[in-house]
Enzyme design. Structure first.
Site, PDB file in Angstrom:
ATOM      1  N   HIS A 143       0.654  -1.300   0.025  1.00 10.64           N
ATOM      2  CA  HIS A 143      -0.012  -0.021   0.015  1.00 10.64           C
ATOM      3  C   HIS A 143       0.856   1.352  -0.118  1.00 10.64           C
ATOM      4  O   HIS A 143       1.962   1.064   0.601  1.00 10.64           O
ATOM      5  CB  HIS A 143      -1.013  -0.032   1.297  1.00 10.64           C
ATOM      6  N   HIS A 152      12.347  -1.791 -12.320  1.00 14.79           N
ATOM      7  CA  HIS A 152      12.088  -2.912 -12.524  1.00 14.79           C
ATOM      8  C   HIS A 152      12.067  -3.864 -11.211  1.00 14.79           C
ATOM      9  O   HIS A 152      13.275  -3.705 -10.348  1.00 14.79           O
ATOM     10  CB  HIS A 152      13.423  -3.874 -13.321  1.00 14.79           C
TER      11      HIS A 152
END
Length: 226
Positions: A143, A152
């Site tokens: 979150h 990446h």
């Protein structure tokens, strides 16, 4: 259902082609920088290279249809900087995010253009993932995280709540970044590392806890989870 060109004819391209199909679309062929690869079969029994990078960019610049009757492009370039460059070169052409059906995305999460989320990825509430990002197999974005453009996240890496990852950064396989830590643009986090302090732009860290290998010294410990 959309017909996709996969931009990148290497191993990552094969995985992205599988993702395109798993997401319910079709692959019309691959694009590769090397014009000598034209016609080469990228996947055993699958699609081939149907255009060079130069041919694709010529079509984009001219406002012409994409090669091979494609309606969109899937980015499959492993290098972070090159992948971001490819998305910029497409201009406004369709490059939607692709999400594997086994991935779990919160309704309040945001994924940018050209981003790919592979099998068993989790992106939780209020997370924002930028453009041209790779969320590799089993990676977790908790979150309120922010993941910059062209980053990446390698397989099984985890960003705990409120982590910020800068543009073009690379989080190695199995690495964990604790809540509230910032990983700067272009930084590299080694496989299996546990990052407990901010990582400044361009630095490389590894280990448990992560220590500086090259670049700029790490910042202070990250804040406790709220």
């Amino acid at each position: 259902m959309t017909a996709f060109l996969v931009w990148g004819g290497g191993g990552h391209g094969r995985v992205v082609a599988d993702l395109v199909r798993a997401a319910g679309h079709t692959v019309t062929g691959f694009v590769d920088r090397d014009p000598a690869k034209w016609g080469a079969v990228v996947e055993p029994g699958g699609a081939a290279v149907v255009a060079s990078e130069a041919e694709l960019l010529q079509a984009v610049a001219a406002g012409a249809p994409l090669p091979a009757g494609a309606g969109a492009v899937a980015l499959a370039v492993g290098n972070n900087a090159d992948r971001a460059r490819c998305l910029a070169a497409l201009g406004g052409r369709a490059a939607p995010p692709l999400v594997h059906p086994s991935a779990v995305l919160s309704p309040s999460a945001v994924l940018g253009r050209g981003t790919v989320a592979f099998a068993r990825v989790v992106v939780n509430a209020a997370a924002v993932v930028g453009d041209a990002v790779i969320l590799n197999t089993g990676s977790i974005v908790e979150h309120d995280c922010r993941v910059g453009h062209g980053a990446h996240l390698s397989p099984a890496s985890s960003l705990c709540g409120g982590v910020h990852v800068g543009d073009g950064a690379w989080i190695g396989a199995g690495a964990t970044v604790i809540p509230g830590v910032r990983v700067g643009a272009g930084a590299v986090v080694g496989a299996g590392a546990t990052v407990v302090r901010d990582v400044l732009p361009g630095a490389t860290v590894a280990g448990v806890p992560a220590r500086l290998l090259s670049g700029t010294a790490p910042g202070p410990p990250g804040p406790a989870h709220p």
